[in-house]
Design a protein around this motif. Structure first.
Motif, PDB file in Angstrom:
ATOM      1  N   GLY A  19      10.274   0.854   8.884  1.00 51.12           N
ATOM      2  CA  GLY A  19       9.061   1.060   9.311  1.00 51.12           C
ATOM      3  C   GLY A  19       7.751   0.533   8.860  1.00 51.12           C
ATOM      4  O   GLY A  19       6.475   1.008   9.249  1.00 51.12           O
ATOM      5  N   LYS A  20       7.801  -0.265   7.819  1.00 49.83           N
ATOM      6  CA  LYS A  20       6.669  -0.917   7.023  1.00 49.83           C
ATOM      7  C   LYS A  20       5.651  -1.371   8.096  1.00 49.83           C
ATOM      8  O   LYS A  20       4.397  -1.139   8.009  1.00 49.83           O
ATOM      9  CB  LYS A  20       7.143  -1.887   6.261  1.00 49.83           C
ATOM     10  N   THR A  21       6.260  -2.323   9.083  1.00 49.97           N
ATOM     11  CA  THR A  21       5.135  -2.926   9.819  1.00 49.97           C
ATOM     12  C   THR A  21       4.503  -2.052  10.733  1.00 49.97           C
ATOM     13  O   THR A  21       3.301  -2.169  11.013  1.00 49.97           O
ATOM     14  CB  THR A  21       5.805  -4.263  10.558  1.00 49.97           C
ATOM     15  N   THR A  22       5.191  -1.128  11.337  1.00 46.58           N
ATOM     16  CA  THR A  22       4.424  -0.298  12.086  1.00 46.58           C
ATOM     17  C   THR A  22       3.437   0.750  11.148  1.00 46.58           C
ATOM     18  O   THR A  22       2.298   0.891  11.729  1.00 46.58           O
ATOM     19  CB  THR A  22       5.703   0.900  12.626  1.00 46.58           C
ATOM     20  N   VAL A  45      -1.522  -4.673   1.941  1.00 45.41           N
ATOM     21  CA  VAL A  45      -0.331  -5.513   1.783  1.00 45.41           C
ATOM     22  C   VAL A  45       1.080  -5.172   2.343  1.00 45.41           C
ATOM     23  O   VAL A  45       1.622  -4.223   1.706  1.00 45.41           O
ATOM     24  CB  VAL A  45      -0.128  -6.357   0.360  1.00 45.41           C
ATOM     25  N   ASP A  46       1.696  -5.808   3.068  1.00 47.05           N
ATOM     26  CA  ASP A  46       2.894  -5.577   3.833  1.00 47.05           C
ATOM     27  C   ASP A  46       3.845  -6.459   2.852  1.00 47.05           C
ATOM     28  O   ASP A  46       3.948  -7.659   3.423  1.00 47.05           O
ATOM     29  CB  ASP A  46       2.785  -5.820   5.315  1.00 47.05           C
ATOM     30  N   LEU A  47       4.531  -5.781   2.022  1.00 52.03           N
ATOM     31  CA  LEU A  47       5.564  -6.720   1.394  1.00 52.03           C
ATOM     32  C   LEU A  47       6.571  -7.003   2.112  1.00 52.03           C
ATOM     33  O   LEU A  47       7.141  -6.154   3.155  1.00 52.03           O
ATOM     34  CB  LEU A  47       6.077  -5.952   0.005  1.00 52.03           C
TER      35      LEU A  47
HETATM   36 MG    MG Z   1       8.321  -5.786   9.232  1.00 50.93          MG
END
Ligand code: MG
Ligand code: GDP
Length: 715
Positions: A16-19, A56-58
């Motif tokens: 759910g990182k991107t969310t 930052v989305d790793l």
């Molecule tokens: Mg993602």
């Protein structure tokens, strides 16, 4: 002026990182690349309170190894860019697996907030997390989030800001890898510390663990440095040593320990109403770590261990006894009859050291059994079970690990308390450790149990002594914690590594490492102790006798019986008039109320301060000195026949038991005292330990003996 912060979002793919990232940054995003690689780098900004936050989305990763480019990118970003906070997004419906990455961030020492995302799914599955307790155990803030519903986002930001501003009051913890690996990690760290440039970039512990895991990137970096030869040499030696013991690749072992850490933390804090665990270890643990069955099973296993060590060692001990006798006879014949030299070699050394060596088989067997329990992973469960029990009485289970080591020897056990950060916890653990029955006390038990209890009860009697030691240790710890060192215990994760089948090599190494200490002691401190006791019990060499024995023996020449009687009377009187006799007689009254106010055992108990085995060595020396006839019996037989001045038998099972209780609990040996002095860096605590343990030993032995008499258990 707004303050600037950088937050990195990390986590397994699909956690759910991107969310979360979209929730936080909305439209203010831009996409680039990480330098030199084609991995997409998503960045965005937001304003929150008076902060301007760069997020930052790793890339999604499972671990921080150097295997995949994604993992390397994430790791390098965290190490090189040093974001103010890393938020690890965790899929709470698959908690244990997702926490694996978190343990690695913890090791890397980065400021970490855990977002337990998808908490809606987890709850549907019946998972319930004790958030406060778990965040204490892990030493990182935890926030429940449901990214798809934008739940928990503010709290997440607040925790991140608190952490960045140093307002979070949680103490960092990290995975413990067990005694052997920790020892090697420490060795590697020692060499690493020489390398300033490496140390600036990474924590030494992380580097040491990674190099043991054979992480190619870390090895490559080490190679570029001045000390690379020395460092890699140590790593290679350590890895070889450990792989020899575990019989498996270190990477696998280290991963196991991380899962063990997670499993331990979760067992304490995560409740699942529907059963979703499924590995074999989990299934076994359902029984062995069961809230109700766990303790009885642990006690039952320990009882079996004692029963079998006693039974299996019996014939072996017979062989050693026979060897000792043969050796005694051999030297007896070789050396001039009646000379001091003959007496020193035969009575002092062979009688004294030999009577200690007789118990080598039982000691090695016990250590072998303990090694099986340790290497299979069961001891970790035992510690876990005890931890739960000790929590209930306000103590800390962390103290239990040094206690388990105490079964071998109290010295390494007391040194192992260094892993306890809280000073009060540590002092308490040090002070009660001597009550844990070490291997050196085993010969005393083996001698007296063998002499005064039937074979089928031997295991249980021995078991009861070990239990008593543990009970007294726990009770005293409780008292100390309540009155002497007040305060809350600090949180600690009890690892539950997966079960594994021990390797034969590992078992033998562990048995040998502990057992050899005993052999070395027999060759050094006990050897000299026995010579000292021999001297004390033989001098003055020609005391002033009450009768002229030599003349009387001359006259009685034909009457063989009379000669024997006179000779033994003479030997007895000589012993009584010796320095040891005087010493023993002076202190014997102290032990009278405990049932064993005899001067010989009194001398032994004084000698036991040097090393507990010397209690047996002393009896061996004293009784072979006092023995006038040539027919040597085993020490056990002699003790069975030993009488008081009033003609009654000196030892009954009750007296023997009270004596063993006293030996279990009284003054720790001189080496233990020295270690307490060193570890506490003061003379106060070793003195205190020597005094209070002896007082407690006296009181409990008194209660055992007098209580036993009251209920008619013996004289
Ligand atoms: Mg993602
Ligand atoms: P990433 O791979 O870590 O970037 O994960 P994504 O953000 O792409 O999410 C993966 C999937 O999980 C998507 O279908 C999301 O809608 C879903 N998801 C994310 N967070 C939650 C949550 O808290 N609850 C539920 N039920 N689904 C979620």
């Amino acid at each position: 002026m707004s303050k600037k912060l950088t937050i990195a979002l990390a986590g397994n793919p699909n956690s759910g990182k991107t969310t979360v990232f979209n929730n936080l940054t909305g439209a203010r995003q831009h996409v680039g690349n990480y330098p030199g690689v084609t991995v997409e780098k998503k960045e965005g900004t937001l304003r929150y309170r008076d902060y301007e936050i760069n997020v930052v989305d790793l890339p999604g990763i499972y671990s921080l190894t150097a295997y995949s480019i994604d993992e390397l990118v994430a790791r390098n970003f965290v190490v090189e860019e040093k974001p103010d906070v890393v938020i690890d997004i965790i899929d709470s419906s698959n908690l244990e697996r997702n926490l694996y990455l978190a343990t690695q961030f913890m090791e890397l020492g980065v400021p970490l907030v855990l977002a337990f995302n998808m908490y809606d799914l987890a709850q549907k599955q019946g998972v319930n997390v004790d958030k406060n307790r778990l965040s204490q155990l892990l030493g990182c803030p935890i926030v429940f989030t449901v990214a798809t519903k934008k739940q928990g986002m503010d709290e997440l930001l607040n925790e991140a800001i608190n952490l960045a501003e140093g307002e979070t009051k949680l103490k960092r913890t990290t995975v413990g890898y067990g005694r052997e690996i920790e020892e090697e990690v420490r060795k590697i760290e020692e060499v690493l510390l020489k390398d300033r440039s490496l140390m600036q970039k990474y924590p030494s512990r992380w580097l040491a663990v990674k190099s043991l895991e054979n992480d190619t990137e870390v090895i490559k970096e080490v190679k570029e440095n001045v000390y690379s030869g020395e460092i890699l040499g140590q790593v290679e030696r350590s890895a070889k040593h450990l792989e020899g013991i575990f019989g498996d690749s270190l990477e696998a072992i280290i991963a196991d320990r991380r899962y063990g850490f997670i499993s331990g933390a979760c067992s304490e804090t995560v409740r699942k109403t529907y059963e979703v665990r499924h590995t074999i270890s989990d299934k076994i643990d359902k029984i062995l770590v069961n809230r109700i069955l766990g303790l009885p099973i642990f006690l039952g296993l320990m009882w079996l261990v004692f029963k079998f060590t006693f039974k299996l060692s019996e014939p072996l001990m017979g062989w050693v006894e026979a060897g000792q006798e043969a050796l005694g006879n051999l030297f007896s014949g070789m050396l001039p009859e009646g000379s001091a030299l003959q007496s020193l070699v035969v009575d002092g050394i062979i009688g004294g050291v030999g009577s200690v060596l007789v118990f080598v088989p039982i000691i090695f067997l016990l250590f072998l059994a303990i090694a099986v329990l340790e290497d299979s992973g069961y001891m970790a469960r035992a510690a876990f079970i005890m931890d739960r029990l000790m929590h209930k009485i306000g103590l800390h289970g962390r103290s239990f690990i040094p206690m388990l080591l105490g079964f071998g020897c109290n010295l390494p056990a007391i040194m192992a308390t260094r892993t306890i950060e809280d000073r009060r916890d540590r002092l308490v653990t040090i002070l009660v450790n001597p009550f844990i029955s070490c291997g050196a006390r085993l010969p005393v038990y083996a001698l007296f149990i063998g002499a005064f209890f039937p074979q089928e009860k031997a295991g249980s009697v021995l078991f009861s002594l070990y239990l008593l030691g543990m009970a007294v240790a726990i009770l005293m710890a409780k008292l100390f914690r309540k009155y002497l060192f007040k305060g809350e215990a600090s949180p600690f994760v009890m690892e539950l590594p997966p079960y594994r089948i021990p390797t034969i090599k590992g078992l033998f190494i562990h048995m040998w490492e502990r057992g050899v200490v005993y052999l070395k002691k027999a060759g050094t401190i006990i050897f000299f102790g026995c010579i000292l006791i021999w001297f004390l019990s033989n001098f003055p060499w020609n005391p002033r006798y009450s009768k002229d024995y030599d003349a009387l023996i001359q006259q009685a020449q034909v009457n063989e019986q009379l000669v024997v009687q006179l000779e033994s009377e003479k030997a007895f009187e000589k012993l009584e008039k010796s320095y040891a006799g005087k010493l023993g007689r002076t202190i014997a009254p102290i032990f009278k109320p405990l049932g064993f106010g005899d001067w010989k055992i009194s001398v032994g108990l004084v000698g036991g301060f040097v090393a507990k085995e010397i209690v047996v060595g002393t009896l061996g020396t004293l009784y072979s000195v006092g023995e006038a006839d040539e027919e040597s019996e085993s020490l056990r037989q002699i003790l069975q026949e030993e009488r008081r001045p009033d003609g009654n038998k000196l030892y009954s099972p009750l007296v023997a038991y009270a004596l063993m209780v006293f030996v279990l609990l009284y003054m720790p040996c001189v080496a233990t005292i020295a270690v307490i002095k060193r570890e506490t860096n003061s003379w106060k605590w070793p003195f205190f330990a020597a005094f209070y343990t002896t007082a407690i030993a006296w009181i409990i032995a008194f209660v055992v003996y007098q209580g036993g008499r009251l209920v008619g258990l013996g004289i």
